[in-house]
Design an enzyme around this catalytic site. Structure first.
Site, PDB file in Angstrom:
ATOM      1  N   ARG A  62       0.825  -1.196   0.000  1.00 57.84           N
ATOM      2  CA  ARG A  62       0.000   0.000   0.000  1.00 57.84           C
ATOM      3  C   ARG A  62       0.866   1.255   0.000  1.00 57.84           C
ATOM      4  O   ARG A  62       1.991   1.252   0.464  1.00 57.84           O
ATOM      5  CB  ARG A  62      -0.921   0.015   1.225  1.00 57.84           C
ATOM      6  N   LYS A 106      -8.691  -2.405   0.628  1.00 56.09           N
ATOM      7  CA  LYS A 106      -8.672  -1.536   1.790  1.00 56.09           C
ATOM      8  C   LYS A 106      -9.527  -0.285   1.593  1.00 56.09           C
ATOM      9  O   LYS A 106      -9.949   0.347   2.571  1.00 56.09           O
ATOM     10  CB  LYS A 106      -7.243  -1.159   2.150  1.00 56.09           C
ATOM     11  N   HIS A 115     -10.604  -4.403  12.234  1.00 54.46           N
ATOM     12  CA  HIS A 115      -9.496  -4.969  11.459  1.00 54.46           C
ATOM     13  C   HIS A 115      -9.031  -6.218  12.198  1.00 54.46           C
ATOM     14  O   HIS A 115      -8.084  -6.185  12.989  1.00 54.46           O
ATOM     15  CB  HIS A 115      -8.373  -3.949  11.339  1.00 54.46           C
ATOM     16  N   SER A 174      -1.009  -5.875   9.491  1.00 56.32           N
ATOM     17  CA  SER A 174      -0.519  -6.826   8.501  1.00 56.32           C
ATOM     18  C   SER A 174       0.796  -7.456   8.955  1.00 56.32           C
ATOM     19  O   SER A 174       1.705  -6.773   9.423  1.00 56.32           O
ATOM     20  CB  SER A 174      -0.303  -6.103   7.162  1.00 56.32           C
ATOM     21  N   LYS A 191      -2.718 -12.516  11.846  1.00 54.69           N
ATOM     22  CA  LYS A 191      -4.178 -12.650  11.827  1.00 54.69           C
ATOM     23  C   LYS A 191      -4.621 -13.832  10.974  1.00 54.69           C
ATOM     24  O   LYS A 191      -5.444 -14.647  11.388  1.00 54.69           O
ATOM     25  CB  LYS A 191      -4.834 -11.376  11.288  1.00 54.69           C
ATOM     26  N   THR A 192      -4.085 -13.899   9.759  1.00 52.44           N
ATOM     27  CA  THR A 192      -4.496 -14.974   8.849  1.00 52.44           C
ATOM     28  C   THR A 192      -3.962 -16.315   9.317  1.00 52.44           C
ATOM     29  O   THR A 192      -4.676 -17.319   9.360  1.00 52.44           O
ATOM     30  CB  THR A 192      -4.003 -14.670   7.424  1.00 52.44           C
ATOM     31  N   ASP A 203      -9.609 -11.081   7.983  1.00 45.27           N
ATOM     32  CA  ASP A 203      -9.074  -9.725   8.028  1.00 45.27           C
ATOM     33  C   ASP A 203     -10.050  -8.640   8.472  1.00 45.27           C
ATOM     34  O   ASP A 203      -9.652  -7.716   9.156  1.00 45.27           O
ATOM     35  CB  ASP A 203      -8.521  -9.349   6.654  1.00 45.27           C
ATOM     36  N   ARG A 237       1.797 -12.204  -1.420  1.00 43.02           N
ATOM     37  CA  ARG A 237       0.402 -12.387  -1.016  1.00 43.02           C
ATOM     38  C   ARG A 237      -0.300 -13.435  -1.874  1.00 43.02           C
ATOM     39  O   ARG A 237       0.035 -13.632  -3.045  1.00 43.02           O
ATOM     40  CB  ARG A 237      -0.364 -11.079  -1.160  1.00 43.02           C
TER      41      ARG A 237
END
Length: 528
Positions: A56, A197, A216, A234, A238-239, A253, A318
């Site tokens: 990003r 996003k 988030h 990120s 989390k994943t 997410d 990713r």
């Protein structure tokens, strides 16, 4: 087909050479290959490279300063204003740019709760971008069709560049959200995460005004119906940690907490896959197959086998895939109220404990602080871990003041008696460059103990600097790992780093959240 019906923005697609309308994943893959946008890997995934931008670009994100929102937005370095005139100029340039070009259109939903879904129309110039959003948004079905006009339109044109002097931008790249025109303009970047996003940013503006809490976080559910949330920026896990073979994945997410429970915003996952291995993360490994978009991963040109340890393009590699690529995904995307909340951080100082139980004031303090180490590649220009504070573990996506989201969390915790834990997935035994990342199986064991109730009534020791309650034992984890000072050979070095991080916490909190309840302000670290 009349292309004018494809968008609420009059004339948007009128002059397109051809409009590809809501194609299937196989057809989009075929077109992406035919247009040389990517290649197939040995596992069947579509491999693409995003060029200059592999993460990003937050300094190129803007919100249009419009009369209906100007008093609501928390303007500043995160939410940068751009004038209506500059937006209109760029929008006109977008129309001119699209003249004579092909367009790919996907209509999908944000929000698994059908009573609260928002309709998004995604118009892209690249087939793989359309596939990406098709996999990540919630796809229409026969019993839940996309009808009428969209609530928002996203226009992603990586080939269109801004003129900073004329267009009011910082560079040739722009991500601009117009909340009143209900349009997102993206140009100058091929990084697909900007589309994803932008959807989240819009919901973070709209939903709190309706009393709902956008988060988030990832979420999963156990056999007994117990729900867990995993907050974190990120790269903090989390994943990885929510993809648990013993639990069912709700989403990886973005979620919303309403009066009825939680629901997933998305219909897919966007997993970071640097260092991915089949033994440590089998669910994500097996999800990378036909229909998955694989971004910026090094792939052997002959065998087409992906090398997830190769970071030649970026650390921010990713994989984007639909939720049904996870075998035990929780279909429907809606569940009850959470029983447990986990805050994830990746501490580059190596001083936060691998797991700690938080009081409610500590939970609000750490939620408002949002500390982690920004990992390499997640954003443009980040090449090594940097200590950062991101309010609510998602400041780049929060148009409103952080206190709005913190108040929603506080109310939810009190109403539903939620247990909250802080889990550090970062370094132990020393700071970044000296210590090492915490062993993933240990982290999984700590998460399991938090979720199954083993830590609810455990014995705890209090950390003298951060005031955190560290469990004396966790099943499957060596006891000397639990208290970070025990992992350091240089004890004085540990205290030096602990004081340094504590100072950063205090400075950040005083600067950015000065007006909070006294008990919250007192829940942070102290300088010894």
């Amino acid at each position: 087909m009349n292309p004018q019906i494809l968008t609420h923005e009059p004339g948007l697609l009128r002059h397109m050479a051809f409009v590809y309308d809501n194609l299937s994943a196989p057809r989009l893959i075929e077109l992406a290959l035919a247009r040389n946008e990517g290649h197939l890997t040995a596992s069947g995934a579509l491999h693409v490279l995003t060029g200059k931008y592999t993460g990003r670009s937050p300094k190129d994100k803007y919100i249009v300063d419009e009369p209906g929102v100007t008093n609501s937005i928390n303007w500043g370095p995160v939410n940068r204003p751009v004038s209506e005139a500059h937006f209109e100029r760029l929008y006109s340039k977008a129309l001119q740019y699209m003249n004579g070009r092909d367009a790919f259109v996907f209509d999908g939903f944000a929000g698994a709760d059908r009573r609260r879904q928002l309709k998004f129309r995604v118009v892209t110039e690249m087939a793989w971008h359309n596939l990406f959003m098709r996999q990540l948004l919630i796809r229409p079905t026969a019993d839940n069709p996309f009808t009428g006009q969209p609530d928002f339109t996203i226009l992603a044109l990586p080939g269109l560049q801004a003129d900073p002097a004329a267009d009011g931008t910082s560079s040739e790249t722009f991500i601009i959200i117009s909340l009143e025109r209900k349009v997102v303009l993206i140009g100058g970047t091929m990084y697909a995460g900007e589309m994803k996003k932008s959807v989240f940013s819009i919901l973070n503006c709209i939903l709190p005004m309706k009393g709902m809490f956008p988060m988030h976080c990832s979420a999963n559910i156990g056999e007994a119906g117990d729900v867990a949330l995993f907050f974190g920026l990120s790269g903090t896990g989390k994943t990885t940690l929510s993809a648990d073979p013993g639990r069912r994945l709700i989403g990886d997410d973005e979620h919303v907490w309403s009066d009825e429970g939680i629901y997933n915003i998305e219909g897919g996952c966007y997993a970071k896959c640097i260092g991915l291995s089949a033994d440590k993360e089998p669910q994500i490994w097996n999800a990378i197959k036909h229909g998955t978009v694989l971004e910026n991963v090094a792939v052997d040109p002959v065998t087409r086998i992906a090398d997830y340890n190769d970071n030649r393009y970026t650390e921010n590699t990713r994989a984007a895939y639909p939720l049904d690529h996870i075998p035990n995904a929780f279909t429907g995307g809606t569940a009850g109220h959470p029983n447990t909340i986990v805050f994830l951080t990746a501490d580059a100082f190596g001083v936060l404990p691998p797991v700690a139980k938080l009081t409610k004031p500590q939970a609000i303090y750490h939620f408002l602080s949002g500390y982690t180490s920004k990992l390499a590649g997640t954003e443009r220009g980040v090449t090594k871990p940097e200590a950062t504070f991101s309010a609510c573990f998602g400041a780049p996506f929060l148009p409103l003041h952080p206190s709005v989201y913190a108040n929603l969390l506080s109310e939810k915790i009190s109403r539903h008696n939620v247990d909250i834990y802080l889990i550090n997935t970062g370094w132990i035994g020393g700071p970044y460059g000296v210590g090492k990342r915490i062993n993933l199986p240990y982290t999984r064991a700590m998460v399991t103990a938090a979720l199954d109730g083993s830590l609810k009534n455990a014995s705890y020791s209090k950390d003298p600097v951060f005031g955190l309650h560290i469990p004396d034992s966790v099943p499957g984890v060596p006891s000397d790992v639990l208290n970070p000072v025990n992992t350091w050979n240089d004890k004085s070095g540990y205290m030096e780093q602990a004081r340094k991080l504590a100072s950063l916490f205090i400075e950040n909190f005083q600067k950015n959240t000065p007006d909070v309840a006294e008990e919250v302000a007192a829940a942070g670290p102290v300088l010894l």
